[in-house]
Design an enzyme around this catalytic site. Sequence first.
Site, short mmCIF file in Angstrom:
data_model
loop_
_atom_site.label_atom_id
_atom_site.label_comp_id
_atom_site.label_asym_id
_atom_site.label_seq_id
_atom_site.Cartn_x
_atom_site.Cartn_y
_atom_site.Cartn_z
CB ALA A 171 -1.09 -0.09 0.94
CB SER A 172 -0.03 4.61 0.11
OG SER A 172 -0.49 4.81 1.46
CG LEU A 173 1.36 5.47 4.72
CD1 LEU A 173 0.20 5.94 5.72
CD2 LEU A 173 1.95 6.25 4.24
CD GLN A 175 7.06 -3.76 0.65
OE1 GLN A 175 7.42 -3.16 0.20
NE2 GLN A 175 7.52 -5.03 0.70
CB VAL A 176 0.67 -6.82 5.19
CG1 VAL A 176 0.87 -8.09 5.35
CG2 VAL A 176 0.66 -5.54 5.28
CG ASP A 323 -7.72 5.20 4.70
OD1 ASP A 323 -8.48 4.96 4.05
OD2 ASP A 323 -6.27 4.72 4.51
#
Length: 613
Positions: A171-173, A175-176, A323
Amino acid sequence: PRGPQGERMRMRMRMHRPLLRAARRAAIATTATGAAAAGGLYAYDDEVFDAGVRVLRCGLTAAAITASYSWARRGLEGEARAEATKAAHWRNAGRLKRMLFANKGVYIKAGQYLGTLDYLIPTEYVETMRGCFDEAPASDWPEVEGVLREELGGPVSELFREFDTVPIASASLAQVHRAVLRDGTEVAVKVQHDHLKQMARTEVLIVDSLLKLVRAFQPEFGFQWLVEEMKANIPKELDFRAEAENAERCRAILEGFGGSVVVPEIRRELSTPRVLTMSFERGCNIDDVEGIERQGVAPRDVARLLSCVFAQLIFKSGFVHCDPHPGNILVRAGGGDGRPGPGPPPQLVLLDHGLYRELEKPLRLELCELWKGIVLADAEAIKISSKRLGIRSKWMEKRFPGKDLSHTLIAAMLSAREWETIVLKGNALDRFDPQGTREEQRTQLSSNVSAYLHGIVDVLETSPRDLLLILKANDALRSATARLVRPLLRAEQRSETKTPPTHACLALQGGLSTDTFLITALGCIRALLSANASRAELPGREADEEEVSALRFRLPPREGKSWLERLCRTWGLFSDYVRVRAFIWLNDVSTNGLWPTLKSGLFASSSNGLVML
């Protein structure tokens, strides 16, 4: 194309023309600013130089988009111009997405927000920006490993039995990654992108400068409030310790939903400001209708449960998940609970608890009054609540002298419906049902947005800052529920007879827009019934005493009021609750039959969501 479709395309072209003019004026200025920043600051600071490159990239993209529209439509008129504009939308949406991905970080966050603005921006941009939810560029493994070692204090191989080096989501901020602990527990590890904190610090200054520059060229451009929101929210989202606390509090608030709502368990011993380790949860995104149906879950049940969950969070608890885009909400089939119906009940998994806003009680109750007024077609209640919230549009006052109509804009923004639908068509509870095709709805609403754009900007400028995040969350939820309805609308458009579906057919096949509005109203009424405080607690937002007196039985009880007035107030709210709840029940009877509906109400657990309300 000729006929209604061609007319809709021409209308969309006209309504987005002011935005294109503003972009053209800003493109040259932003390009010059970026070039100056990149060239002049290279020797001064690498971080600032990188920021200058990002600004330059923004300016070049804006210039390319502006030139693309001008070139594509040169010498064209009518239907040919509309077709060329539509093709340019697709090309330029791709350009914008590539720029956001190249800049990374908060830019992708902006793309995610654009992906939720159904009706407000061209369809081509919405569809393209939705890739920002789960297609964001991933950091390389050496960078990820470096962050893990720095934050957790040891090599990955010593802390985990397994650790997948390829992320399952980016994602933007952050990662998983999927991992397995030494005790065999499967977990998800969220790792912040490296250097993001330093980048975010400069981006706020850049956005501030760009908005001031754009406003110099376009004085009516009124989005300076965005900078203050970025300053307040980005540091919170970059501290995963705050996210862990938010997740635990959210789980406690939603405990009454039983197994219908899951919030991942946080592993505190393996969590830091830049690393968050939690239980691994599976499911499909909430906008993946085909994936939901493959599990045997009815999309309408998903839409209902989602509406109930966020009504509980926002209006009853005042703890707002700001969000809730589709990538942050998973759906899977729940366990058996005696609930009648053809398939299993849905189970929601809420992810990404980095950004919450806690509403003060007076503001929360005022929002309850506003939403209740919208659903029950109470124009006076909408007007008074808008005044108490301090909402005002100077543009509306100039356009309609002598009339106070600012409240009509906030009602339309919250509901994505015209004022005529909200109030002037009566108070029938099914007036929010979809009318016409989705494309016709989008065209009409987008036309209204274009016509009242300056008034909308005024509303955003004067609204309480907490309300802005609620509007953002509302846009995301409306987008998600609308996509649960979309398969029905596509089937309707393919129908040879073109016969509009019945009310029961809408409920059975795709979920009703009305469901979302009514469930929200139920949550608001319940919150008002349980409130012990007065709306007078909202500082600086007092309405005239005459206005308050006119609606005294609709207001939360004030301190010192007589027991009779409190009783009348409670009776009025209870009557509203019964009316809304009965409408939903009767609709269920018309869809499912009497006995299945009775069994659902008597024996189902909170998996249907409505039990909580």
